[in-house]
Every structure is written in C-alpha cells, then in structure tokens.
Design a protein around this motif. Structure first.
Motif, mmCIF file in Angstrom:
data_model
loop_
_atom_site.group_PDB
_atom_site.id
_atom_site.type_symbol
_atom_site.label_atom_id
_atom_site.label_comp_id
_atom_site.label_asym_id
_atom_site.label_seq_id
_atom_site.Cartn_x
_atom_site.Cartn_y
_atom_site.Cartn_z
ATOM 1 N N GLN A 94 -33.380 -98.683 -19.729
ATOM 2 C CA GLN A 94 -34.670 -98.619 -20.432
ATOM 3 C C GLN A 94 -35.815 -98.815 -19.442
ATOM 4 N N HIS A 95 -36.828 -97.925 -19.546
ATOM 5 C CA HIS A 95 -38.008 -98.023 -18.686
ATOM 6 C C HIS A 95 -39.277 -98.018 -19.529
ATOM 7 N N GLU A 113 -32.878 -91.881 -17.384
ATOM 8 C CA GLU A 113 -32.815 -92.510 -18.697
ATOM 9 C C GLU A 113 -32.217 -91.551 -19.732
ATOM 10 N N ASN A 117 -28.498 -92.250 -21.276
ATOM 11 C CA ASN A 117 -28.503 -92.667 -22.682
ATOM 12 C C ASN A 117 -28.079 -91.571 -23.643
ATOM 13 N N TYR A 162 -36.966 -94.078 -23.862
ATOM 14 C CA TYR A 162 -35.767 -94.777 -24.336
ATOM 15 C C TYR A 162 -35.574 -94.520 -25.831
#
Length: 261
Positions: A94-95, A113, A117, A162
């Motif tokens: 997560q960013h 990401e 994910n 995210y």
C-alpha cells in the motif's frame, strides 16, 4: 457447508507477516491437521514459521514478477504437493499518493501496487485453476481464497491506487464465484477492516493507526470462524458494515444474472 476444515493441504501466499502469517498458523492448528505451505519473499521469516509448527513447509516467491516465473512457482508447488486443495492469496502493498502534487507520484510504485495486489493474484488463480478443476471432476472440493479489503467498497482517499486494486480483486471474486458455482471449486473472499499489521510501517502511520485498528488475534478468530463455515464472504468490523450498507444482495444478483445469461 464445505469450509477450510475440509482442506488437506493449504498454500498461503504472503505468509511472512500480518494476516497471512496469522491465518497460516491458525489453519495449521485445525482439527483436520492440514499441511500448510507458507510462501513469500523473506526466506528467514518462512523458516521461522516452519520451526513453529510440524506440518508447515515453505516456498519462496515474489509474486511481483513475470508470468513465466509465476508459472514455475505454481508448477513447483503442485509437483511437491499434488494434494494441494486450497490457496489463500494474502500478498499486498500500500502506498500513499497525493493527486494535488502529481509530480510526486511514482509510476513504479503504481505498477508494483497494481501488479502485487491484483494482476499477479489473477494470474495465480488462473494457473492453479486447472488443478482445482481436476479435483472438482474427481468430486473433491477446493478453495480459492483472495484477501481484498473493506476499502474495495468504501475507499480511503489517501491510498487511492490500493483501494482501486482491491476493488478490482473484489469484482473479480464476484465473477469467479458465479462462473464456478456448478463446480466443487469454492471461492471465499476475505474482506478485512483496518487490522494490526506491518502494511503501514513504511508510511510512518503505524503509531496513529495502532490506536484504532482491530487486533490481529481478534480478526483472525472471526475470520477462521467464517472460513470453517465456508462463508462466501468473510468480514469483520468496519468491513462488515460497509459490505452490508453498500452491497447487500450484490453477490447473489451477480450469480443469478450469470446463471440466467
């Protein structure tokens, strides 16, 4: 209802920390005595897990990689564990991105990401499906268990990419479950709320979030109850509330629409 208590061999991808690690240990301790394969990037953490339980085995993988390497990973796991009948997909990063400062947005982080994910998770599901469909033809149940997030339904604006990746995976889960409804392949989605983890350490947010997140032990207990029952969607805390508020009957409507297409 068929649940994780019926699995004989469970692979947990992303088991080096947080939810993945906790679920690997909890599943190992079920009365059905399954073999648990823990997979992730950090071999030292995998080895530490293997020392904690007798039926835990390890498989190193960084899922943010090429299709060919993912295929090699899946082939290696199935070669060593032909009895594999469950996969939990827990890897995630997560960013924070600030769209008011577009010059600060790192496209490499966006790519990493989304690949970690969503894209890699989708590829792993596709690569494991032939094996699981073969089990289904033999009358054996199997389990695909992706971990999404309550943020897939109600986004948090400072982690927009995210949330988008988890929304994509959530949508995929709904379609996948509908398509596989007439097989023995069970799709169980875990939708966590904010849970105690290392996910936020690099953001410097852990001290603040630790005051409000759900303790990992409490979350694991609730999730294991749902996995044992075989609930199609397993939630806790905030995620349960947003699922009920915004998506009541959505899963059933997707399945019904596909059935009547």
């Amino acid at each position: 209802m068929t649940g994780i208590k019926d699995a004989k061999c469970v692979l947990v991808v992303g088991a080096t920390a947080g939810i993945g690690r906790a679920l690997a240990l909890a599943i190992h301790d079920l009365d059905n005595n399954p073999t648990v394969i823990v997979a992730g990037r950090r071999q030292d953490r995998l080895d530490e897990l293997a020392k904690r339980r007798e039926r835990i085995q390890t498989a190193r993988v960084d899922i943010n990689t090429t299709h060919d390497k993912l295929k090699q990973f899946v082939g290696g796991v199935l070669s060593e564990h032909p009895n594999l009948d469950a996969v939990i997909l827990s890897s995630g990063i997560q960013h924070i991105f600030d769209f008011k400062k577009p010059e600060t947005i790192d496209f490499n982080k966006i790519d990493d990401e989304f690949n970690t994910n969503y894209v890699a998770v989708l590829k792993l599901i596709v690569l494991f499906l032939p094996h699981f469909l073969k089990l289904s033809a033999e009358g054996r149940p199997s389990f695909i268990i992706p971990i999404t997030s309550g943020l897939a339904i109600q986004p948090k604006a400072d982690v927009p990419n995210y949330c988008a990746t988890k929304a994509a995976l959530h949508s995929l889960d709904l379609s996948l479950r509908a398509q596989l409804a007439d097989t023995q392949v069970r799709v169980i989605e875990i939708l966590p709320p904010l849970v105690e983890s290392e996910l936020h350490d690099h953001q410097g947010m852990t001290p603040r979030l630790s005051k409000v997140w759900m303790p990992l032990d409490e979350f694991t207990k609730q999730v294991m109850e749902g996995l044992v029952r075989g609930d199609p969607q397993v939630t806790a805390g905030f995620a349960s509330k947003v699922l009920e508020k915004y998506e009541k009957d959505k899963r059933e409507s997707v399945e019904e629409a596909f059935k009547n297409k």
